[in-house]
Design an enzyme around this catalytic site. Structure first.
Site, PDB file in Angstrom:
ATOM      1  N   ASP A 498       0.828  -1.205   0.000  1.00  0.00           N
ATOM      2  CA  ASP A 498       0.000   0.000   0.000  1.00  0.00           C
ATOM      3  C   ASP A 498       0.864   1.257   0.000  1.00  0.00           C
ATOM      4  O   ASP A 498       2.069   1.208   0.292  1.00  0.00           O
ATOM      5  CB  ASP A 498      -0.898  -0.045   1.253  1.00  0.00           C
ATOM      6  N   ASP A 568     -10.644   2.057  -3.290  1.00  0.00           N
ATOM      7  CA  ASP A 568     -11.149   1.754  -1.942  1.00  0.00           C
ATOM      8  C   ASP A 568     -12.667   1.755  -1.939  1.00  0.00           C
ATOM      9  O   ASP A 568     -13.277   1.431  -0.918  1.00  0.00           O
ATOM     10  CB  ASP A 568     -10.645   2.803  -0.938  1.00  0.00           C
TER      11      ASP A 568
HETATM   12  C1  GLA Z   1      -5.679   1.977   2.352  1.00  0.00           C
HETATM   13  C2  GLA Z   1      -6.069   0.829   1.473  1.00  0.00           C
HETATM   14  C3  GLA Z   1      -7.139  -0.001   2.158  1.00  0.00           C
HETATM   15  C4  GLA Z   1      -6.602  -0.506   3.469  1.00  0.00           C
HETATM   16  C5  GLA Z   1      -6.086   0.643   4.319  1.00  0.00           C
HETATM   17  C6  GLA Z   1      -5.346   0.152   5.538  1.00  0.00           C
HETATM   18  O1  GLA Z   1      -6.707   2.870   2.521  1.00  0.00           O
HETATM   19  O2  GLA Z   1      -6.486   1.281   0.230  1.00  0.00           O
HETATM   20  O3  GLA Z   1      -7.547  -1.060   1.347  1.00  0.00           O
HETATM   21  O4  GLA Z   1      -5.566  -1.425   3.225  1.00  0.00           O
HETATM   22  O5  GLA Z   1      -5.215   1.490   3.590  1.00  0.00           O
HETATM   23  O6  GLA Z   1      -4.856   1.178   6.317  1.00  0.00           O
END
Ligand code: GLA
Length: 806
Positions: A498, A568
């Site tokens: 990420d 997301d």
């Molecule tokens: C980001 C990612 C999510 C999740 C969060 C965790 O927002 O896109 O899918 O993994 O971080 O903190």
């Protein structure tokens, strides 16, 4: 040979034409062919600049004379290249690359400040070579020539005003109708030169009125298609987030004004790069359109010391006369074949269950095992532990950088947890965010100098975290070692990498103050080194890129990681649009999509579980909700969904994807139709999805694409049982006793009685399915319901399965 030799005057054919797709058909005339496109340019006689001649549908070139623009007198109020070159001005010549200072006043390809402070550059053709195979860039990822059948043309140019030398690299990927371009610039002199702009691609079209399409957005709102007519001025798509960004994906299209999904001249462009990028289309005063793409020149500069080289990212371009669909098909196969690489390239991807929306930071071993066990019962292949497992990570303000397991949450570390998951018969995956650091971390205490911030200046914050200075080799080494420790500490099969903030204060303490405008690019180079090293050390791990969803959905990432978390936003209706728009430039095999709970956590919208699955199935299916707290009905549904997906997984992950209908193209702006077709055309899965119900709109027709016209297919849908409560008090039109809506009786009856929804079943030819389409059973329209009526309410969808008859 693609250029028909009999169409070229004998004396114009150079003896050394040896390759199939690239040739110098006459002195200084270069023709690049793919299976269905032609690209041509030549060296101009007096100035030795490169004049662009043609890019489009495949043609035979017999006499180049006809392709060369004819000029006798330069227009008024323009400058000519040099005295004696009275016939033309560079402002109105289509050029392969162009600089400022010699008459061309359009968007430049290249800008630099020379040792004497001047900025006029004057690059002339010097030499060329045509090669089988591909010279790779040494600092950046490039398209992968797996079978070593790509062909490459290298043009060397020299600046008359300095000691700069330039190599233009053109590479042909014939079967996908893709040509790539990149540039290597070298300072061959003894003094420093400041490079202030270097694009990767320039094309000058001889017409205007193109529609420039880019994909804009924000967090949870990636990939909104924006079409602008370029009929004056300049249109720019660019990112300055430090990433390729959810604000403006680097994939863009240029199409003739009236192009449609299946008709018309369209060009698609992408960049193999994960940092700040720039794409611009500009009209000059003479009705010609210049397109450029490359690294964003904003806040960019690179110091070229004597002997230094600088490489531009590889630009990818394709042309199709078959509309937007044509370029999408080319891009899909190019990304599948020449971008994604490694062990997972052609491997079916596991159905995963991710812990994030089920428990956010609140995880522990017992809870994870409980969730995983439910997952196993429903058919999950891979269990992914998301954020929250390390250091003091109970919210987003702590511990990024401290990649040690929190043993209060996971006693004994990762191994016991992973072993238990493996023993359940599932693979294990983990979340990391290696490029980031919280000020509240041990790493920050030890190495505050590793953070990208400006000493003694106020720092701008994002998600309570800061960015590690990947320009610094020590930081890269730390990331590589820290991640190596995590990845080798247990049996990890999958990693979600990420990156959750954008760059604000561009500054690296590891480079001198006169080079700070190199930070954006150096960060990306540092990132690529980390990714390259770790994917080499752990080739068996399936890596998934993520940056707050789709904030770094690009071809650079895909050269290392075979898939990316697309957004997301897991709301099926938003996702349907987001995934539709990714499909213009990317294949299903790289788009990761999850089924989540309702109300959806990003929109609070409720959509049926069937629709959430149908949308997430067109891509790499996963689940992200609390399986332990689902209703029995939902669990039963999910179990069936996963089994169904596995049966059709190859088509849904590696099939060719067609946008049969987009929301925009529908009469009610309401309906979308998709189809994914296997390579051998023997199997396909279609889907129809509706946003809102339209009163008394019974009709719908599903049209296939991509099938074999002459083959016979079975077209069918599955049984759909509709809970009787969905019909509200209408239950009384069939019930012998009166049932009060939502009463105990209503609830009890609904456990035993459900309604069938219309089922489709036909045997039809491919051409029938594609050109006439299947007239679906009528949708409910308020006048009656039986099992020949399609229950198709707000956010309803239905899948269709198509199998060639043996
Ligand atoms: C980001 C990612 C999510 C999740 C969060 C965790 O927002 O896109 O899918 O993994 O971080 O903190």
């Amino acid at each position: 040979m693609d250029i028909k030799a009999d169409n070229i005057k004998e004396n114009e054919i150079k003896e050394e034409i040896k390759l199939d797709y690239i040739s110098e058909i006459a002195d200084g005339v270069f023709v690049l062919n793919t299976d269905n496109t032609t690209y041509a340019f030549r060296v101009m006689d007096d100035c030795k600049y490169l004049e662009h001649l043609y890019y489009g549908r495949k043609i035979h070139i017999s006499s180049v004379d006809g392709l060369i623009e004819q000029h006798s007198f330069a227009p008024g109020n323009t400058t000519i290249y040099q005295s004696g070159s009275d016939a033309y001005t560079l402002e109105d010549v289509r050029l392969e690359m162009s600089c400022i200072g010699k008459g061309d006043i359009r968007e430049p390809f290249l800008e630099a400040v020379l040792p004497d402070g001047s900025t006029s550059l004057d690059f002339q053709y010097e030499s060329s070579s045509i090669n089988k195979g591909k010279q790779e860039l040494s600092t950046l990822p490039t398209a992968y020539d797996e079978n070593e059948d790509a062909e490459q043309l290298i043009i060397t140019m020299k600046d008359r005003n300095s000691d700069l030398s330039l190599k233009l690299l053109y590479c042909v990927f014939a079967k996908c109708d893709v040509i790539t371009k990149s540039v290597i610039i070298e300072n061959c002199g003894n003094e420093n030169i400041r490079l202030t702009r270097l694009m990767s691609n320039q094309i000058d079209f001889d017409s205007q009125d193109f529609v420039f399409t880019c994909f804009k957005g924000a967090w949870t709102r990636e990939m909104n298609r924006c079409d602008s007519l370029v009929n004056g001025g300049k249109i720019v798509n660019s990112s300055f987030t430090g990433t390729s960004s959810n604000r403006a994906n680097p994939f863009v299209m240029l199409a003739e004004k009236n192009a449609t999904e299946t008709n018309g001249d369209c060009y698609g462009f992408n960049l193999i790069y994960s940092g700040n990028h720039y794409e611009a289309a500009e009209i000059n005063g003479y009705g010609k359109t210049r397109f450029v793409q490359g690294i964003n020149p904003q806040n960019f500069e690179f110091l070229l010391c004597p002997g230094d080289e600088f490489e531009s990212p590889e630009a990818v371009m394709t042309y199709a006369c078959g509309g937007y669909q044509g370029i999408s098909l080319n891009m899909q196969s190019f990304v599948r074949e020449h971008i994604v690489r490694g062990q997972h390239k052609r491997k079916e991807r596991p159905v995963l269950l991710n812990s994030w929306e089920a428990s956010y930071f609140d995880i522990d071993k017992a809870g994870l095992i409980k969730l995983a066990k439910e997952g196993k019962k429903l058919g999950i292949d891979l269990f992914v532990m998301d954020d929250g497992w390390f250091g003091q990570r109970n919210d987003d303000s702590h511990s990024l950088g401290d990649w040690e397991v929190n043993t209060k949450k996971l006693p004994g570390g990762l191994n016991p947890l992973v072993k238990e998951i493996n023993d359940l018969g599932m693979e294990f995956g983990i979340w990391v965010e290696p490029e980031m650091i919280n000020v509240n971390s041990e790493l920050y205490e030890k190495h505050p100098e590793w953070v990208m911030d400006i000493p003694d200046k106020n720092h701008s914050e994002g998600r309570n975290q800061r960015i590690l200075d990947l320009c610094n080799k020590d930081v890269q080494d730390y990331i590589i070692e820290a991640m190596t420790n995590v990845f080798s500490s247990a049996n990890i099969s999958y990693v979600k990498w990420d990156m959750n903030r954008i760059v604000s204060d561009y500054y690296s303490k590891s480079i001198s103050k006169d080079r700070q405008k190199e930070v954006g690019h150096r960060y990306v180079l540092g990132l690529y080194r980390c990714m390259r090293e770790l994917t080499k050390r752990f080739p068996e791990i399936l890596f998934e890129g993520c940056a707050s969803g789709g904030n770094r959905f690009d071809l650079g990432i895909l050269c290392y990681f075979p898939q990316i978390w697309a957004s997301d936003n897991t709301d099926a209706i938003c996702r349907a649009e987001i995934q539709t728009n990714y499909s213009y430039g990317y294949p299903l095999s790289v788009i990761s999509a999850h089924v989540s709970g309702v109300p959806n956590h990003q929109t609070l919208r409720k959509t049926p579980i069937e629709t959430r699955f149908n949308v997430a199935s067109f891509g790499l299916l996963g689940y992200e909700c609390n399986f332990c707290e689902l209703s029995k009905d939902d669990k039963d549904a999910i179990k069936e969904q996963i089994a169904l997906y596995k049966k059709w997984r190859k088509v849904l992950q590696f099939g060719t994807f067609y946008r049969v209908k987009t929301f925009d193209a529908d009469a009610n702006q309401n309906q979308l139709q998709w189809i994914a077709v296997s390579d051998d055309k023997k199997q396909a899965v279609g889907c129809i999805l509706q946003k809102l119900v339209v009163a008394n709109w019974q009709y719908a027709c599903f049209k296939a694409r991509g099938l074999d016209e002459n083959a016979l297919y079975n077209f069918y849908s599955l049984d759909r049982k509709i809970n009787i409560k969905e019909f509200g008090s209408l239950v009384n039109t069939v019930s012998p006793i009166h049932i009060k809506q939502d009463s105990l009786v209503h609830n009890v009856v609904s456990k035993f009685v459900s309604m069938d929804s219309a089922k489709e079943e036909h045997c039809m030819y491919g051409d029938e399915l594609m050109y006439a389409g299947v007239k679906l059973k009528q949708a409910f329209s308020g006048t009656g319901y039986n099992d020949n009526v399609r229950y198709f309410q707000d956010f309803s969808s239905q899948m269709f399965f198509i199998e060639m008859c043996e």
